[in-house]
Design a protein around this motif. Structure first.
Motif, PDB file in Angstrom:
ATOM      1  N   GLY A   1      -0.230   2.305  -3.319  1.00 41.60           N
ATOM      2  CA  GLY A   1      -1.590   2.679  -2.947  1.00 41.60           C
ATOM      3  C   GLY A   1      -2.442   1.453  -2.679  1.00 41.60           C
ATOM      4  N   THR A   2      -3.717   1.666  -2.562  1.00 40.46           N
ATOM      5  CA  THR A   2      -4.641   0.581  -2.259  1.00 40.46           C
ATOM      6  C   THR A   2      -4.870  -0.259  -3.515  1.00 40.46           C
ATOM      7  OG1 THR A   2      -5.713   1.933  -0.583  1.00 40.46           O
ATOM      8  CG2 THR A   2      -6.953   0.043  -1.396  1.00 40.46           C
TER       9      THR A   2
ATOM     10  N   ARG B   1       0.837  -1.207   0.000  1.00 43.21           N
ATOM     11  CA  ARG B   1       0.000   0.000   0.000  1.00 43.21           C
ATOM     12  C   ARG B   1       0.874   1.260   0.000  1.00 43.21           C
ATOM     13  NH1 ARG B   1      -2.516  -1.041   4.237  1.00 43.21           N
ATOM     14  NH2 ARG B   1      -3.283  -1.729   4.500  1.00 43.21           N
ATOM     15  N   GLN B   2       1.969   1.259   0.781  1.00 38.98           N
ATOM     16  CA  GLN B   2       2.883   2.408   0.799  1.00 38.98           C
ATOM     17  C   GLN B   2       3.498   2.649  -0.576  1.00 38.98           C
ATOM     18  OE1 GLN B   2       5.796   1.312   3.720  1.00 38.98           O
ATOM     19  NE2 GLN B   2       4.701   2.299   5.415  1.00 38.98           N
TER      20      GLN B   2
ATOM     21  N   ARG C   1       5.350  -0.729 -10.171  1.00 38.25           N
ATOM     22  CA  ARG C   1       5.047   0.698  -9.995  1.00 38.25           C
ATOM     23  C   ARG C   1       5.726   1.525 -11.085  1.00 38.25           C
ATOM     24  NH1 ARG C   1       8.039   2.782  -5.141  1.00 38.25           N
ATOM     25  NH2 ARG C   1       9.676   2.556  -6.675  1.00 38.25           N
TER      26      ARG C   1
ATOM     27  N   GLN D   1      -8.049   1.385 -12.828  1.00 36.51           N
ATOM     28  CA  GLN D   1      -6.759   1.347 -12.149  1.00 36.51           C
ATOM     29  C   GLN D   1      -6.087   0.034 -12.520  1.00 36.51           C
ATOM     30  OE1 GLN D   1      -9.204   2.082  -8.544  1.00 36.51           O
ATOM     31  NE2 GLN D   1      -7.338   3.099  -7.833  1.00 36.51           N
TER      32      GLN D   1
END
Length: 183
Positions: free
Chosen positions: A41-42, A37-38, A83, A98
């Motif tokens: 994100g979710t 999550r860091q 990412r 997303q």
């Protein structure tokens, strides 16, 4: 243990059965949910489970793309690699919702988990020169097809490389999903 992590364990067992070098290069375990999550994100639980099971494929001297393949032609990326690829953008995937890559090729091809809010859309295949389409409805379905490909002989080793029998792979896809493969 979740359905995703159990299926990933089974795929890893098939890779070990075939003597694939990637088994020793998988960065296990991966990141806990809060670290994922860091970093990105979710994400849906199945995506979090994916990166909790493994955080990518270790690079080593002399390693070939084939040595690193989790499935033929694709490596298991770290969440950081996923990412970075996401940050480059993809107009087709951006239109779907997303997304985050879960398998990467040495070229621009990838498989990405796609979702909108709390709704998981599926796993989309991005293949250079082809339409981006949802190939699998869930990550679990994708893994079941991959596992069936390993156990049926659709994925096999020839001259040290992980190869694909396309007809057997299509049969595995039909058997697991009940749908015709996308071409």
């Amino acid at each position: 243990m979740t359905a995703v992590t159990e299926l990933l364990d089974e795929v890893q067992e098939q890779l070990a059965r075939l003597g694939r070098p990637v088994v020793d290069d998988l960065e296990r375990p991966g990141h806990p949910e809060d670290r994922v999550r860091q970093l990105v994100g979710t994400v849906p639980p199945a995506v979090s489970d994916w990166f909790a099971w493994c955080n990518g494929t270790r690079r080593r001297a002399g390693q070939t793309v084939g040595d690193a393949a989790f499935v033929p032609g694709y490596i298991f990326p770290s969440v950081e690699e996923a990412r970075d690829v996401h940050s480059l953008g993809n107009s087709d995937l951006d239109e779907m919702g997303q997304w985050l890559p879960i398998l990467l090729s040495a070229s621009a091809d990838l498989y990405a988990a796609v979702w909108k809010g709390d709704e998981f859309i599926g796993v989309a295949g991005v293949l250079e020169g082809a339409d981006t389409e949802v190939e699998f409805l869930t990550i679990e379905e994708m893994l079941r097809v991959q596992l069936a490909a390993y156990t049926s002989g659709a994925y096999f080793v020839e001259e040290g490389e992980l190869e694909v029998d396309d007809d057997l792979l299509d049969d595995a896809y039909r058997r697991i999903t009940g749908r015709e493969p996308l071409y």
